[in-house]
Design a protein around this motif. Structure first.
Motif, PDB file in Angstrom:
ATOM      1  N   THR A   1     -20.037  53.151  12.051  1.00 43.61           N
ATOM      2  CA  THR A   1     -21.329  52.490  12.222  1.00 43.61           C
ATOM      3  C   THR A   1     -21.943  52.795  13.580  1.00 43.61           C
ATOM      4  O   THR A   1     -23.132  53.109  13.680  1.00 43.61           O
ATOM      5  CB  THR A   1     -21.168  50.967  12.075  1.00 43.61           C
ATOM      6  OG1 THR A   1     -20.776  50.667  10.747  1.00 43.61           O
ATOM      7  CG2 THR A   1     -22.471  50.245  12.391  1.00 43.61           C
ATOM      8  N   TYR A   2     -21.148  52.709  14.628  1.00 44.61           N
ATOM      9  CA  TYR A   2     -21.704  52.784  15.971  1.00 44.61           C
ATOM     10  C   TYR A   2     -21.535  54.145  16.630  1.00 44.61           C
ATOM     11  O   TYR A   2     -21.634  54.283  17.841  1.00 44.61           O
ATOM     12  CB  TYR A   2     -21.181  51.631  16.827  1.00 44.61           C
ATOM     13  CG  TYR A   2     -21.787  50.331  16.306  1.00 44.61           C
ATOM     14  CD1 TYR A   2     -23.141  50.083  16.461  1.00 44.61           C
ATOM     15  CD2 TYR A   2     -21.023  49.435  15.575  1.00 44.61           C
ATOM     16  CE1 TYR A   2     -23.724  48.949  15.939  1.00 44.61           C
ATOM     17  CE2 TYR A   2     -21.598  48.282  15.052  1.00 44.61           C
ATOM     18  CZ  TYR A   2     -22.955  48.048  15.232  1.00 44.61           C
ATOM     19  OH  TYR A   2     -23.540  46.922  14.706  1.00 44.61           O
TER      20      TYR A   2
ATOM     21  N   ALA B   1     -33.163  44.633  21.107  1.00 45.31           N
ATOM     22  CA  ALA B   1     -33.082  44.809  19.657  1.00 45.31           C
ATOM     23  C   ALA B   1     -31.861  45.642  19.276  1.00 45.31           C
ATOM     24  O   ALA B   1     -31.149  45.329  18.315  1.00 45.31           O
ATOM     25  CB  ALA B   1     -34.365  45.474  19.144  1.00 45.31           C
ATOM     26  N   ALA B   2     -31.622  46.711  20.037  1.00 46.76           N
ATOM     27  CA  ALA B   2     -30.477  47.571  19.754  1.00 46.76           C
ATOM     28  C   ALA B   2     -29.155  46.828  19.926  1.00 46.76           C
ATOM     29  O   ALA B   2     -28.177  47.109  19.221  1.00 46.76           O
ATOM     30  CB  ALA B   2     -30.514  48.796  20.664  1.00 46.76           C
ATOM     31  N   GLU B   3     -29.114  45.878  20.842  1.00 46.52           N
ATOM     32  CA  GLU B   3     -27.893  45.105  21.082  1.00 46.52           C
ATOM     33  C   GLU B   3     -27.729  43.963  20.086  1.00 46.52           C
ATOM     34  O   GLU B   3     -26.645  43.379  19.989  1.00 46.52           O
ATOM     35  CB  GLU B   3     -27.912  44.539  22.503  1.00 46.52           C
ATOM     36  CG  GLU B   3     -27.796  45.604  23.584  1.00 46.52           C
ATOM     37  CD  GLU B   3     -27.938  45.028  24.986  1.00 46.52           C
ATOM     38  OE1 GLU B   3     -28.558  43.940  25.114  1.00 46.52           O
ATOM     39  OE2 GLU B   3     -27.458  45.660  25.944  1.00 46.52           O
TER      40      GLU B   3
ATOM     41  N   PRO C   1     -29.493  55.881  15.369  1.00 43.43           N
ATOM     42  CA  PRO C   1     -30.143  54.807  16.132  1.00 43.43           C
ATOM     43  C   PRO C   1     -30.948  55.321  17.315  1.00 43.43           C
ATOM     44  O   PRO C   1     -32.017  54.790  17.622  1.00 43.43           O
ATOM     45  CB  PRO C   1     -28.965  53.940  16.575  1.00 43.43           C
ATOM     46  CG  PRO C   1     -27.920  54.168  15.539  1.00 43.43           C
ATOM     47  CD  PRO C   1     -28.060  55.604  15.145  1.00 43.43           C
ATOM     48  N   SER C   2     -30.462  56.364  17.981  1.00 42.48           N
ATOM     49  CA  SER C   2     -31.193  56.879  19.147  1.00 42.48           C
ATOM     50  C   SER C   2     -32.591  57.341  18.765  1.00 42.48           C
ATOM     51  O   SER C   2     -33.551  57.119  19.507  1.00 42.48           O
ATOM     52  CB  SER C   2     -30.418  58.033  19.795  1.00 42.48           C
ATOM     53  OG  SER C   2     -30.241  59.106  18.888  1.00 42.48           O
TER      54      SER C   2
ATOM     55  N   ARG D   1     -21.857  49.213  23.881  1.00 42.83           N
ATOM     56  CA  ARG D   1     -21.396  50.513  24.375  1.00 42.83           C
ATOM     57  C   ARG D   1     -22.361  51.622  23.948  1.00 42.83           C
ATOM     58  O   ARG D   1     -22.688  52.512  24.730  1.00 42.83           O
ATOM     59  CB  ARG D   1     -19.997  50.801  23.847  1.00 42.83           C
ATOM     60  CG  ARG D   1     -19.361  52.056  24.450  1.00 42.83           C
ATOM     61  CD  ARG D   1     -18.011  52.320  23.840  1.00 42.83           C
ATOM     62  NE  ARG D   1     -17.149  51.128  23.886  1.00 42.83           N
ATOM     63  CZ  ARG D   1     -16.049  50.989  23.156  1.00 42.83           C
ATOM     64  NH1 ARG D   1     -15.683  51.938  22.317  1.00 42.83           N
ATOM     65  NH2 ARG D   1     -15.324  49.896  23.268  1.00 42.83           N
ATOM     66  N   LEU D   2     -22.813  51.555  22.690  1.00 42.63           N
ATOM     67  CA  LEU D   2     -23.771  52.555  22.231  1.00 42.63           C
ATOM     68  C   LEU D   2     -25.070  52.461  23.018  1.00 42.63           C
ATOM     69  O   LEU D   2     -25.631  53.477  23.448  1.00 42.63           O
ATOM     70  CB  LEU D   2     -24.050  52.363  20.731  1.00 42.63           C
ATOM     71  CG  LEU D   2     -25.119  53.280  20.123  1.00 42.63           C
ATOM     72  CD1 LEU D   2     -24.752  54.752  20.278  1.00 42.63           C
ATOM     73  CD2 LEU D   2     -25.335  52.936  18.635  1.00 42.63           C
ATOM     74  N   VAL D   3     -25.543  51.235  23.240  1.00 45.45           N
ATOM     75  CA  VAL D   3     -26.786  51.048  23.987  1.00 45.45           C
ATOM     76  C   VAL D   3     -26.642  51.564  25.413  1.00 45.45           C
ATOM     77  O   VAL D   3     -27.546  52.229  25.941  1.00 45.45           O
ATOM     78  CB  VAL D   3     -27.200  49.556  23.977  1.00 45.45           C
ATOM     79  CG1 VAL D   3     -28.316  49.300  24.980  1.00 45.45           C
ATOM     80  CG2 VAL D   3     -27.636  49.141  22.579  1.00 45.45           C
TER      81      VAL D   3
END
Length: 386
Positions: A74-75, A31-33, A108-109, A12-14
């Protein structure tokens, strides 16, 4: 909650980062997933709250937090501080009032965008400066391959924490506890160096560890609390050149480049005159950077009409306020360096070129000088403090 739930939150974040135009590269997206950020937050984080005039940091421990709540934290695309003034969150006895972050898990972004901007691909030899929690290192391991990744962290406690997290997540890059500004010659040359800390200038010995044709991605910053992310291409003859990138990226300054500590200071009388510029221009992202270029050894305090510059080297001072008649601003200066004069000239030059964002600037590094320039390499320029 199950591992599938964590994976779903990652996806969802990705998806959001793709929709926002942050992620483009398929391998970086993979990688992000894949990388479990919850592992890299470690046993605890500091959650901030901001009563008037102060920030209170409350340690939040993973073992005391319901799993679904921990994964929700975390996300989020948010930076979580993991160390204040050298104290890891899991070692904090209780809430901390004030304090300076000294290690964190960056948004993360931002990490993923920087990995794309640096051009990381499979097989590239990558040096990471500022391992922090190890999250950025894990992402780069997924993209470049762990055998190609060297990561440096100056703080021994943070480095050990990152080492454990990387092992738990299944990654085994070369992780060094050392001063990242010196690089790591034993694994040089590198195709790419990414700094997840900021620097006042680029140590030339670090630049020499990058292959000709390679890339240095670094945030240039200073004691004026201004930041600009630059992507520099390494050329022959020890030269690197490139431009600042769009956006607004900032990192903690590398500890050897941080301003020297000092005790209480006193604002003293000095020469008083009208200011030629609105002091609030130093609250603008690029305006602040331009002012910092003009007064590189000055610490900036204050905001709006009431700016304060304190020169660390000479004790020179400049402070501004609204004019007594309400028309314009007044500056008071003392000491051997007329700090505000230099800032006014620098800001006026920037305004004469249309007040561009930092992406209208670039930087050139040679064995002799390091310059930030406006427009093109032959345009107006300022020397970095080396």
């Amino acid at each position: 909650m199950t591992n599938e739930t964590a994976a779903a939150l990652r996806r969802r974040l990705v998806e959001q980062l793709v929709a926002d135009g942050v992620l483009h590269d398929a391998e970086v997206r993979r990688a992000a997933e894949t990388v479990p950020r919850e592992v890299f937050l470690g046993p605890a984080i500091y959650e901030p709250s901001s009563p008037p005039g102060v920030t209170v940091w409350t340690p939040t421990r993973r073992d005391d937090t319901p799993t679904d709540e921990w994964l929700r934290l975390t996300y989020q695309d948010q930076t979580w501080v993991t160390q204040l003034d050298g104290v890891l969150a899991e070692h904090a006895a209780g809430p901390v009032t004030g304090g300076s972050p000294t290690s964190s898990s960056t948004l993360p972004s931002v990490i993923l965008w920087m990995i794309e901007q640096a051009g990381v691909t499979r097989g590239k030899r990558v040096l990471i400066i500022g391992a922090g929690t190890g999250l950025s290192t894990a992402y780069v391991c997924e993209v470049a391959g762990e055998d190609n990744v060297t990561s440096i962290e100056t703080d021994a406690a943070a480095a050990e924490r990152a080492r454990k997290a990387l092992a738990e997540a299944g990654y085994a890059p070369t992780l060094i506890t050392a001063d990242g500004l010196r690089g790591y010659p034993d694994r040089a040359p590198y195709d790419i160096v990414i700094a997840f800390c900021s620097m006042r200038h680029v140590p030339y010995g670090l630049l020499q560890q990058i292959e000709v044709g390679g890339t240095l991605l670094v945030t240039l910053a200073g004691w004026g609390v201004a930041h600009g992310l630059a992507r520099l291409a390494v050329e022959a003859d020890g030269v690197a050149e490139g431009r600042f990138l769009p956006g607004y990226t900032s990192f903690m300054i590398a500890r050897p480049h941080d301003r020297p500590p000092h005790g209480p200071f006193e604002l003293l009388p000095g020469d008083e005159r009208p200011s030629r510029i609105d002091p609030a221009l130093l609250d603008d992202w690029t305006g602040r950077f331009v002012a910092q270029l003009a007064a590189p050894s000055a610490e900036r305090l204050g905001a709006g009409a009431e700016q304060i510059l304190l020169d660390v080297a000479t004790g020179s001072q400049a402070r501004t306020r609204r004019a007594d008649n309400g028309d314009g601003w007044t500056v008071i200066q003392r000491g051997p360096i007329k700090l505000w004069n230099a800032v006014e000239d620098s800001i006026a030059l920037w305004e004469s070129q249309g007040s561009p964002h930092l992406s209208g600037f670039g930087a050139t590094i040679t064995p002799d000088t390091q310059r930030v320039w406006l427009g093109e390499p032959h345009g107006p320029s300022w020397n970095l403090p080396i």
